[in-house]
Design a protein around this motif. Structure first.
Motif, short mmCIF file in Angstrom:
data_model
loop_
_atom_site.label_atom_id
_atom_site.label_comp_id
_atom_site.label_asym_id
_atom_site.label_seq_id
_atom_site.Cartn_x
_atom_site.Cartn_y
_atom_site.Cartn_z
N LEU A 38 4.24 -9.23 2.80
CA LEU A 38 3.99 -7.96 3.49
C LEU A 38 3.57 -6.87 2.51
O LEU A 38 2.94 -5.89 2.90
CB LEU A 38 5.27 -7.48 4.19
N GLU A 47 -2.94 -9.67 9.91
CA GLU A 47 -3.20 -10.67 10.95
C GLU A 47 -1.98 -11.51 11.32
O GLU A 47 -1.90 -11.99 12.44
CB GLU A 47 -4.37 -11.57 10.52
N ALA A 48 -1.06 -11.71 10.41
CA ALA A 48 0.12 -12.51 10.75
C ALA A 48 1.28 -11.63 11.19
O ALA A 48 2.07 -12.01 12.04
CB ALA A 48 0.54 -13.38 9.57
N ALA A 49 1.40 -10.43 10.60
CA ALA A 49 2.58 -9.61 10.87
C ALA A 49 2.29 -8.37 11.71
O ALA A 49 3.22 -7.70 12.16
CB ALA A 49 3.24 -9.20 9.55
N GLY A 50 1.02 -8.05 11.95
CA GLY A 50 0.70 -6.97 12.87
C GLY A 50 0.82 -5.56 12.31
O GLY A 50 0.90 -4.59 13.07
N TYR A 51 0.83 -5.42 11.00
CA TYR A 51 0.85 -4.08 10.38
C TYR A 51 -0.58 -3.64 10.09
O TYR A 51 -1.49 -4.47 10.04
CB TYR A 51 1.65 -4.12 9.07
N PRO A 52 -0.78 -2.35 9.85
CA PRO A 52 -2.13 -1.89 9.47
C PRO A 52 -2.58 -2.44 8.12
O PRO A 52 -3.77 -2.44 7.82
CB PRO A 52 -1.98 -0.37 9.39
N PHE A 55 2.29 -2.58 2.72
CA PHE A 55 3.02 -1.34 2.48
C PHE A 55 4.03 -1.57 1.37
O PHE A 55 4.32 -2.71 1.00
CB PHE A 55 3.69 -0.82 3.76
#
Lengths: 138, 170
Positions: A38, A47-52, A55
């Motif tokens: 992440l 694409e796997a975790a849905g964050y922009p 971070f």
């Protein structure tokens, strides 16, 4: 400001970074052993975790904030340092830390200084809040 | 409860100090101790750390697929809510610390966006080779009890501000 002259209510502000880079996230991953993708793998984060995107490790922000604390207490000895993670930190963020002296006590010939800690991003959103205490040389 | 040995090495202290923003003059001499959060890098020596890839084991990071895994990532996972350290004496290069992890308290709280949040505390004691306590670390992790569709929501991304529940992924 020298720690020897501190008084309750004093504040000191330090800029931790003007522009947090993805490279620093990679440096922190390698140095800390926290390789959670992440923080270093933009494709995974999006694409796997849905964050922009990637971070910062909360612990990177705590580590950078710790530099503001050790800069302030100088050759004093840190006794305690604790934070709560309040909001995420992103590449490109500007981070500043404000330390506030909340107490000074004498203990066995040492001066113990208590600090309130707040690190905010460029939008003024608090990303870390915390406290620390240190024994200052007398 | 698990336990492992964590040597405090000069090179590791220098690399860690650079990563959190110190100039080399701060900790580069190998005699000036270590940055306040340095013991976090004991993860490098924890045989059970799930934060690094291990040979022959699947790893969730992009390769042929974005997740690195055959199946999609199931949950938002664990987020880091709080961290604190109590220093009984300064950490020094040359210390051979034994890290012992002890489960702490666990509690639940209602989340701002519905669902329950489960907080779990872990205490790690770092002792030197004489058995003396050097650092006590306290970590609080939070896990949403329900699978959430967008992990960013529960991780407080996008500057959701200073809500009590917000936390940052480890």
């Amino acid at each position: 400001m020298s720690p020897r002259e501190v008084a309750v209510g004093d504040t000191v502000e330090s800029v931790l970074t003007e522009d947090l880079t993805r490279t620093q996230l990679v440096m922190y991953a390698g140095a800390s052993g926290d390789y959670n993708p992440l923080h270093t793998d933009d494709l995974y984060a999006r694409e796997a975790a849905g964050y922009p995107g990637v971070f910062a490790h909360g612990m990177l922000t705590m580590g950078m904030t710790g530099k503001a604390v050790t800069d302030f207490v100088g050759d004093g000895e840190l006794l305690r340092y604790g934070v709560r993670f309040r909001s995420q930190v992103w590449p490109g963020d500007r981070l500043t830390t404000t330390l506030t002296v909340t107490g000074i006590t004498e203990d066995d010939g040492r001066r113990i200084v208590e600090l309130d800690i707040a690190t905010v991003n460029g939008d003024g959103v608090q990303v870390i809040s915390g406290t620390a205490s240190a024994a200052l040389p007398v | 409860m698990s336990s492992f040995t964590f040597p405090v090495e000069a090179g590791a202290v220098l690399l860690f100090s650079r990563a959190v923003g110190y100039p080399d003059s701060a900790y580069g001499d190998g005699k000036s101790g270590a940055p306040p959060t340095f013991v976090q890098s004991s993860a490098q020596f924890d045989p059970e750390s799930h934060l690094r890839p291990k040979p022959g084991e699947p790893w969730r990071g992009s390769g042929r697929t974005p997740s690195g895994l055959a199946a999609p990532v199931p949950t938002a996972g664990s987020l880091h809510a709080e961290q604190s350290y109590e220093y009984h004496r300064p950490v020094r290069v040359g210390d051979l610390l034994t890290a012992t992890q002890v489960p702490g308290k666990s509690w639940e709280k209602a989340g701002r966006r519905g669902g329950a949040l489960t907080f779990t505390e872990t205490i790690t004691e770092y002792r030197d080779s004489a058995g003396e306590l050097v650092v006590t670390a306290r970590s609080v992790a939070v896990v949403p009890s329900k699978v959430v569709e967008a992990p960013a929501e529960d991780a407080g991304s996008g500057g959701s501000g200073s809500n009590e529940e917000s936390a940052v992924a480890r």
